[in-house]
Motif scaffolding. Sequence first.
Motif, PDB file in Angstrom:
ATOM      1  N   ARG A   2     -21.240   0.018 -12.097  1.00  0.00           N
ATOM      2  CA  ARG A   2     -21.810   1.208 -12.707  1.00  0.00           C
ATOM      3  C   ARG A   2     -21.506   2.444 -11.865  1.00  0.00           C
ATOM      4  O   ARG A   2     -21.161   3.495 -12.369  1.00  0.00           O
ATOM      5  N   SER A   3     -21.585   2.278 -10.555  1.00  0.00           N
ATOM      6  CA  SER A   3     -21.431   3.423  -9.677  1.00  0.00           C
ATOM      7  C   SER A   3     -20.006   3.944  -9.628  1.00  0.00           C
ATOM      8  O   SER A   3     -19.786   5.123  -9.449  1.00  0.00           O
ATOM      9  N   PHE A   4     -19.007   3.059  -9.799  1.00  0.00           N
ATOM     10  CA  PHE A   4     -17.623   3.492  -9.640  1.00  0.00           C
ATOM     11  C   PHE A   4     -17.067   4.142 -10.903  1.00  0.00           C
ATOM     12  O   PHE A   4     -16.473   5.187 -10.870  1.00  0.00           O
ATOM     13  N   GLN A   8     -22.981   6.470 -15.335  1.00  0.00           N
ATOM     14  CA  GLN A   8     -23.575   7.389 -14.365  1.00  0.00           C
ATOM     15  C   GLN A   8     -22.498   8.284 -13.744  1.00  0.00           C
ATOM     16  O   GLN A   8     -22.665   9.498 -13.631  1.00  0.00           O
ATOM     17  N   GLN A  12     -21.808  12.483 -13.800  1.00  0.00           N
ATOM     18  CA  GLN A  12     -21.715  13.289 -12.588  1.00  0.00           C
ATOM     19  C   GLN A  12     -20.309  13.837 -12.355  1.00  0.00           C
ATOM     20  O   GLN A  12     -19.995  14.261 -11.256  1.00  0.00           O
ATOM     21  N   ALA A 106     -12.614   5.994  -1.114  1.00  0.00           N
ATOM     22  CA  ALA A 106     -13.680   6.016  -0.107  1.00  0.00           C
ATOM     23  C   ALA A 106     -14.306   7.412  -0.064  1.00  0.00           C
ATOM     24  O   ALA A 106     -15.122   7.704   0.801  1.00  0.00           O
ATOM     25  N   SER A 107     -13.894   8.255  -0.995  1.00  0.00           N
ATOM     26  CA  SER A 107     -14.440   9.614  -1.080  1.00  0.00           C
ATOM     27  C   SER A 107     -15.374   9.674  -2.303  1.00  0.00           C
ATOM     28  O   SER A 107     -15.465   8.704  -3.053  1.00  0.00           O
ATOM     29  N   PRO A 108     -16.034  10.817  -2.547  1.00  0.00           N
ATOM     30  CA  PRO A 108     -16.931  10.878  -3.711  1.00  0.00           C
ATOM     31  C   PRO A 108     -16.191  10.852  -5.047  1.00  0.00           C
ATOM     32  O   PRO A 108     -16.832  10.806  -6.097  1.00  0.00           O
ATOM     33  N   ARG A 265     -12.064  -5.052  -6.802  1.00  0.00           N
ATOM     34  CA  ARG A 265     -13.046  -4.790  -5.731  1.00  0.00           C
ATOM     35  C   ARG A 265     -13.605  -6.087  -5.165  1.00  0.00           C
ATOM     36  O   ARG A 265     -13.742  -6.250  -3.964  1.00  0.00           O
TER      37      ARG A 265
ATOM     38  N   LEU B  49     -18.195   1.405   2.345  1.00  0.00           N
ATOM     39  CA  LEU B  49     -17.566   2.497   1.591  1.00  0.00           C
ATOM     40  C   LEU B  49     -17.497   2.193   0.090  1.00  0.00           C
ATOM     41  O   LEU B  49     -17.012   3.020  -0.686  1.00  0.00           O
ATOM     42  N   GLY B  50     -17.935   1.001  -0.299  1.00  0.00           N
ATOM     43  CA  GLY B  50     -17.896   0.631  -1.720  1.00  0.00           C
ATOM     44  C   GLY B  50     -16.520   0.198  -2.188  1.00  0.00           C
ATOM     45  O   GLY B  50     -16.289   0.066  -3.389  1.00  0.00           O
ATOM     46  N   LEU B  66     -26.321   2.011  -2.026  1.00  0.00           N
ATOM     47  CA  LEU B  66     -24.958   2.524  -2.211  1.00  0.00           C
ATOM     48  C   LEU B  66     -24.478   2.348  -3.653  1.00  0.00           C
ATOM     49  O   LEU B  66     -23.904   3.272  -4.237  1.00  0.00           O
ATOM     50  N   GLU B  67     -24.717   1.186  -4.242  1.00  0.00           N
ATOM     51  CA  GLU B  67     -24.186   0.895  -5.583  1.00  0.00           C
ATOM     52  C   GLU B  67     -24.764   1.825  -6.645  1.00  0.00           C
ATOM     53  O   GLU B  67     -24.084   2.171  -7.597  1.00  0.00           O
ATOM     54  N   SER B  68     -26.014   2.233  -6.463  1.00  0.00           N
ATOM     55  CA  SER B  68     -26.614   3.058  -7.515  1.00  0.00           C
ATOM     56  C   SER B  68     -26.432   4.547  -7.261  1.00  0.00           C
ATOM     57  O   SER B  68     -26.675   5.355  -8.150  1.00  0.00           O
ATOM     58  N   ASP B  69     -25.998   4.923  -6.065  1.00  0.00           N
ATOM     59  CA  ASP B  69     -25.881   6.349  -5.760  1.00  0.00           C
ATOM     60  C   ASP B  69     -24.611   6.632  -4.952  1.00  0.00           C
ATOM     61  O   ASP B  69     -24.628   7.327  -3.952  1.00  0.00           O
ATOM     62  N   ARG B  70     -23.508   6.084  -5.450  1.00  0.00           N
ATOM     63  CA  ARG B  70     -22.263   6.102  -4.687  1.00  0.00           C
ATOM     64  C   ARG B  70     -21.757   7.524  -4.381  1.00  0.00           C
ATOM     65  O   ARG B  70     -21.470   7.853  -3.234  1.00  0.00           O
ATOM     66  N   THR B  71     -21.654   8.355  -5.424  1.00  0.00           N
ATOM     67  CA  THR B  71     -21.048   9.675  -5.255  1.00  0.00           C
ATOM     68  C   THR B  71     -21.817  10.526  -4.246  1.00  0.00           C
ATOM     69  O   THR B  71     -21.219  11.092  -3.329  1.00  0.00           O
ATOM     70  N   LEU B  74     -21.345   9.056  -0.688  1.00  0.00           N
ATOM     71  CA  LEU B  74     -20.022   9.275  -0.077  1.00  0.00           C
ATOM     72  C   LEU B  74     -19.745  10.748   0.227  1.00  0.00           C
ATOM     73  O   LEU B  74     -18.896  11.064   1.049  1.00  0.00           O
ATOM     74  N   GLN B  75     -20.480  11.632  -0.444  1.00  0.00           N
ATOM     75  CA  GLN B  75     -20.347  13.065  -0.139  1.00  0.00           C
ATOM     76  C   GLN B  75     -20.853  13.369   1.279  1.00  0.00           C
ATOM     77  O   GLN B  75     -20.399  14.301   1.923  1.00  0.00           O
TER      78      GLN B  75
END
Lengths: 274, 251
Positions: A2-4, A8, A12, A106-108, A265, B49-50, B66-71, B74-75
């Motif tokens: 979900r995060s990648f 969500q 964003q 590995a970045s946002p 992954r 780092l995911g 980390l999994e639920s708030d990755r962006t 990582l910022q």
Amino acid sequence: MRSFCGSQAADQMKPYRIKAVIRRHFYEVMHNANHITYMVYWPIVNILVWGFFTLYLRKGDRLEPSVLSCLLGAVILWGLFNAFQRDMAVGFLEELWSRNLVSLFASPLSVSEYVTGLIIVTFGKAMIGLSVEALIAWAFYHYNLFPQLPALIPFILNLALFALTMGIVITGLIFRYTTRFQAMAWSFAGVLMPLSCVFYPLVALPSFLRPLARILPTTHSFEGMREAIASGVFSSIHFKWGLGLNLVYFVFAVVFFRWMFEASRARGLLVKME
Amino acid sequence: MLVRVEGLTKTYGKFTAVDDVSFVVKRGEIAGLVGPNGAGKTTIIHILLGLISPTAGLINLFGKDLESDRTATLQRLNFTSPYMAFPVRLTVMENLLVFAEIYNVAEPERKIDELLERFDIARLKNKPVSKLSSGETTRVGLCKAFLNDPELLLLDEPTAYLDHQAALQVREVLIDLKKRNGTTILYTSHNMLEVQRMCDRIIFLSRGRVIASGTPLEVTRSVLRENRDKPALDEVFLRLASRRPDEAVSN
């Protein structure tokens, strides 16, 4: 997952990160002559060869003018489809070859942002190729695509959407199986070409192949294109079929991509790709 | 706690790369993740780092999953390793501008110039990355890692390709950063002397498991079972590297 690349991440999505992807590929195009070759050189060669062929056919009144127009139109639109699908996959391969994936992911930056940036770059490159081909066809072969453009745009968009779908599938396969699948980036459109009825109508195919051809959005785009060029009429039925099929395939492609990405992954392939 | 890892496990089929690892890193400390080749150090960094999904366990960075708030997570952090690369046709400046945009850095060119000066590679600004040596590329990676003034820095053998002088310079920059900004650093290295000088605390791994942790002096005393007054991580490394993974001596 979900995060990648899930919903969500889509919520964003930030324009500046998409712009960063566009910037990265813009720099690559400026420094790498291969991109100029793909973008301009091959479309020129393509349209010149087919243009001379139509001139030859035109001289002896061997074919009707509308058939010749359809031929040149098909060359231009197939070039667009091929370029879009190829550039999408090659754009991603550039990251893999340069071992840039780890830094990027590995970045946002999310996968959705990355793919959106890549689509914009690919669309821009494909449009440059299309413009070059259309200009040459107009200047040298008296074939003017532009008056027919309003009727063709819906089919061009359908072709672009299917090319994008194919690009997503191939990118997913590369994520999961790494460079073993990189040849698909250049060859996959060719696999679809015989069934897509690019240069001939659907009825020209043997009857057992027609059901297969009908489930390709490309077939409906080229059938629609021929109707638009020959009679100047927009075929809404071919457009709707193409769009409907495209939407189904696009959903499957996104699901498939997520599955491949997460498999990559889980297997730790994202950090080992070269 | 800035980093909290609980019961982290990563398996590939029958092979266990990381086996029930738990540790914490406090805000403002430099923690060393050390161990021989194949200990699981880099895998742990990549999971943080995911980039690799864990088989089991919990990863909490900045108090968030980390999994639920990755962006957002990582910022606030950054990462570098001499084993990662940049697009080689792009110049140093172009590469860094791309990452500055990803991290939404204000006044990116000024920030990049400042970092290039700090790592003594300002002269390479307009050179394509293909023309750089391994050591120079490592320093570009370090510039990338500092672009967003990270609260947490994950460094995977950051001095591996650097000569003695450059490695010393990088260590000074890192220590200075910790003092000035309170940056938390999780650091992997094979160089025990470097770890000893840099790290407030170390987590020693072998075959995917934590077999010792504590301050360098605590680990030295605990593993060597002698009342030393100075850390001797080189000796600890030799002792622990040959030890079976079930012989844990965790503090």
